[in-house]
Design an enzyme around this catalytic site. Structure first.
Site, PDB file in Angstrom:
ATOM      1  N   SER A   1       0.834  -1.210   0.000  1.00  0.00           N
ATOM      2  CA  SER A   1       0.000   0.000   0.000  1.00  0.00           C
ATOM      3  C   SER A   1       0.866   1.255   0.000  1.00  0.00           C
ATOM      4  CB  SER A   1      -0.925   0.010   1.223  1.00  0.00           C
ATOM      5  OG  SER A   1      -1.774  -1.106   1.206  1.00  0.00           O
TER       6      SER A   1
ATOM      7  N   GLN B   1       0.757  -9.053  -6.469  1.00  0.00           N
ATOM      8  CA  GLN B   1       0.330 -10.448  -6.667  1.00  0.00           C
ATOM      9  C   GLN B   1       1.273 -11.213  -7.600  1.00  0.00           C
ATOM     10  OE1 GLN B   1      -2.178 -12.202  -5.236  1.00  0.00           O
ATOM     11  NE2 GLN B   1      -2.819 -10.464  -3.990  1.00  0.00           N
TER      12      GLN B   1
ATOM     13  N   THR C   1      13.882   4.322  11.043  1.00  0.00           N
ATOM     14  CA  THR C   1      14.848   3.232  11.178  1.00  0.00           C
ATOM     15  C   THR C   1      14.330   1.993  10.459  1.00  0.00           C
ATOM     16  OG1 THR C   1      15.504   4.144  13.284  1.00  0.00           O
ATOM     17  CG2 THR C   1      16.142   1.861  12.867  1.00  0.00           C
TER      18      THR C   1
ATOM     19  N   CYS D   1     -16.273  -7.623   2.060  1.00  0.00           N
ATOM     20  CA  CYS D   1     -16.745  -7.926   3.404  1.00  0.00           C
ATOM     21  C   CYS D   1     -15.880  -7.245   4.449  1.00  0.00           C
ATOM     22  CB  CYS D   1     -16.761  -9.429   3.639  1.00  0.00           C
ATOM     23  SG  CYS D   1     -15.348 -10.266   2.960  1.00  0.00           S
TER      24      CYS D   1
HETATM   25  C1  LIG Z   1      -2.127  -7.126  -0.836  1.00  0.00           C
HETATM   26  C2  LIG Z   1      -2.111  -6.155  -1.951  1.00  0.00           C
HETATM   27  C3  LIG Z   1      -1.733  -4.815  -1.745  1.00  0.00           C
HETATM   28  C4  LIG Z   1      -1.428  -4.259  -0.388  1.00  0.00           C
HETATM   29  O1  LIG Z   1      -0.215  -4.727   0.131  1.00  0.00           O
HETATM   30  P1  LIG Z   1       0.070  -4.542   1.710  1.00  0.00           P
HETATM   31  O2  LIG Z   1       1.471  -4.978   1.871  1.00  0.00           O
HETATM   32  O3  LIG Z   1      -0.918  -5.419   2.403  1.00  0.00           O
HETATM   33  O4  LIG Z   1      -0.121  -3.084   2.000  1.00  0.00           O
HETATM   34  C5  LIG Z   1      -1.694  -3.982  -2.829  1.00  0.00           C
HETATM   35  N1  LIG Z   1      -1.994  -4.427  -4.071  1.00  0.00           N
HETATM   36  C6  LIG Z   1      -2.357  -5.693  -4.305  1.00  0.00           C
HETATM   37  C7  LIG Z   1      -2.652  -6.127  -5.691  1.00  0.00           C
HETATM   38  C8  LIG Z   1      -2.435  -6.599  -3.260  1.00  0.00           C
HETATM   39  O5  LIG Z   1      -2.814  -7.859  -3.495  1.00  0.00           O
END
Ligand SMILES: *Cc1c(COP(=O)(O)O)cnc(C)c1O
Length: 395
Positions: A70, A178, A236, A323
């Site tokens: 994210s 992914q 850090t 959900c």
């Molecule tokens: C899981 C996911 C994220 C978010 O990653 P985090 O490390 O949980 O913040 C962003 N993009 C895709 C396509 C994801 O599957």
């Protein structure tokens, strides 16, 4: 328990756990400290950066550690937007089925006067390079398109999209959360300028990820403070998590061919079996698909009820429905592929990893038709369809 929700998160591998421990028990110094205990941590970080860079075809200087996918998405998009603004470019191209880390960042930019254009997703969950070529304008400052969709598993033609962006001199970001560790990703060969990855999607720890930014692509800071990450991400460094992420990624890349072969066998067996359920449909492209992803819509049921009943049978899966946000809105991804609301509500995502077995698949193939049948029996909507009062949507 059968865990079939690896797109949500994965179990840490033994190798990933073991890779953390020395950096909690022995080499726990601050990498910015000048004495030896700190410098040892700094050297470890340096080697992790090299290993991760090598796994995606990058230079170690192009790797920025973040708190996960994210944060990397946010930083990539905000950076390209701020940089574009300086030359009056405020048009961003993306797609309607991105992760919310991308979509919500774009929403924020819209409020600041940026124009975001979301490309239509084809029925099979694909975006094609021609769509990108047609959408790019003089004032486009960024194209951001995910590598592989987290819900329906479709895999985009990233090298071709990247080539178009490069030719038109528009920075190209891909949310590859992914894909990395599951598909061969190479930022150089695939014309990628900015890329997000996250460790917990390939059996590494949660809360750690990487933003790859090609040399020459400027980044803005989301977090101000110390000079870590070449001044682009203060705080850090989480050395144990970073060491673990590097080990997990190397392991995933070393076993990729072997894992893929196994996953394809399990995935296709599930797809074949679930296709036999009447009035069901596979979501996403059959061929251009993540090796562990299965996603179906079943007419006449609610995804949430399906998940709860599968949970009773010890099967962890997920639905396209949002959900997590507590809303009953159907998945924005399925709606983007043109599934009507009613059908989008009844979706099931099974995401496998190499730890899953043939027996898991057989159990799932036993449980899902049973539960779908049970839920349909209780559904007034379903009864109307069977009696001909309403039409079926899926054949
Ligand atoms: C899981 C996911 C994220 C978010 O990653 P985090 O490390 O949980 O913040 C962003 N993009 C895709 C396509 C994801 O599957």
């Amino acid at each position: 328990m059968i865990y079939a929700d690896n797109a949500a998160t994965t179990k840490m591998s033994r190798i990933a756990i073991d890779a953390m421990l020395p950096y909690m028990e022995e080499i726990w110094g601050n990498p910015s400290s000048l004495y030896e205990a700190g410098q040892k941590a700094a050297e470890a970080l340096c080697s992790a950066r090299e290993h991760i860079a090598a796994c995606i075809g990058a230079d170690p200087r192009e790797i920025y550690f973040t708190s996960g996918g994210s944060e990397a998405d946010n930083q990539a998009i905000l950076s390209a937007a701020r940089f574009g603004q300086r030359s009056g470019k405020k048009h961003i191209i993306s797609t309607a089925f991105e992760h919310h880390a991308v979509l919500h960042t774009l929403k924020k930019l819209e409020k600041e006067g940026y124009e975001t254009e979301l490309l239509d997703v084809h029925e099979n969950g694909m975006i094609y390079p021609e769509q990108v070529a047609e959408a790019i304008r003089e004032d486009t400052c960024l194209v951001t398109i995910m590598y592989a969709n987290n819900e329906i598993g479709s895999v985009m033609p990233i090298p071709e999209i990247g080539a178009i962006c490069r030719q038109r001199k528009v920075p190209f970001h891909t949310d590859a959360v992914q894909a990395v560790g599951h598909l061969p990703v190479n930022v150089q060969e695939q014309n990628i300028d900015l890329l997000s990855l996250s460790a917990h999607k390939f059996h590494g720890p949660k809360g750690i990820g990487v933003l790859y930014a090609r040399q020459g692509i400027p980044l803005v800071n989301l977090i101000e403070g110390g000079a870590q990450e070449r001044g682009r991400r203060a705080g850090t460094e989480n050395v144990p998590a970073i060491m673990s992420m590097a080990a997990a990624l190397e392991e995933a890349c070393a076993h990729m061919d072997q894992n893929t072969e196994k996953l394809l066998r399990l995935r296709d067996k599930l797809i074949d079996g679930l296709s036999r359920i009447p009035h069901s449909a596979l979501n996403g492209d059959k061929e251009k698909r993540l090796p562990g992803n299965v996603n179906f819509c079943f007419e006449g049921i609610e995804g949430e009820s399906l998940l709860l009943l599968l949970d009773d049978k010890g099967i962890c899966a997920s639905s396209g429905s949002a959900c997590t946000s507590g809303s009953l809105d159907p998945s924005h991804v399925l709606l983007a592929t043109g599934r009507p609301h009613e059908v989008a509500h009844g979706s099931l995502r099974l995401s496998l990893c190499a730890d899953n077995t043939e027996e898991d698949v057989e159990e799932i193939l036993q449980a899902v038709p049973e539960v779908v049948g049970y839920l349909r029996e209780m559904s007034p909507l379903w009864k109307d369809k069977v009696s001909g009062k309403r039409e079926f949507v899926l054949s």
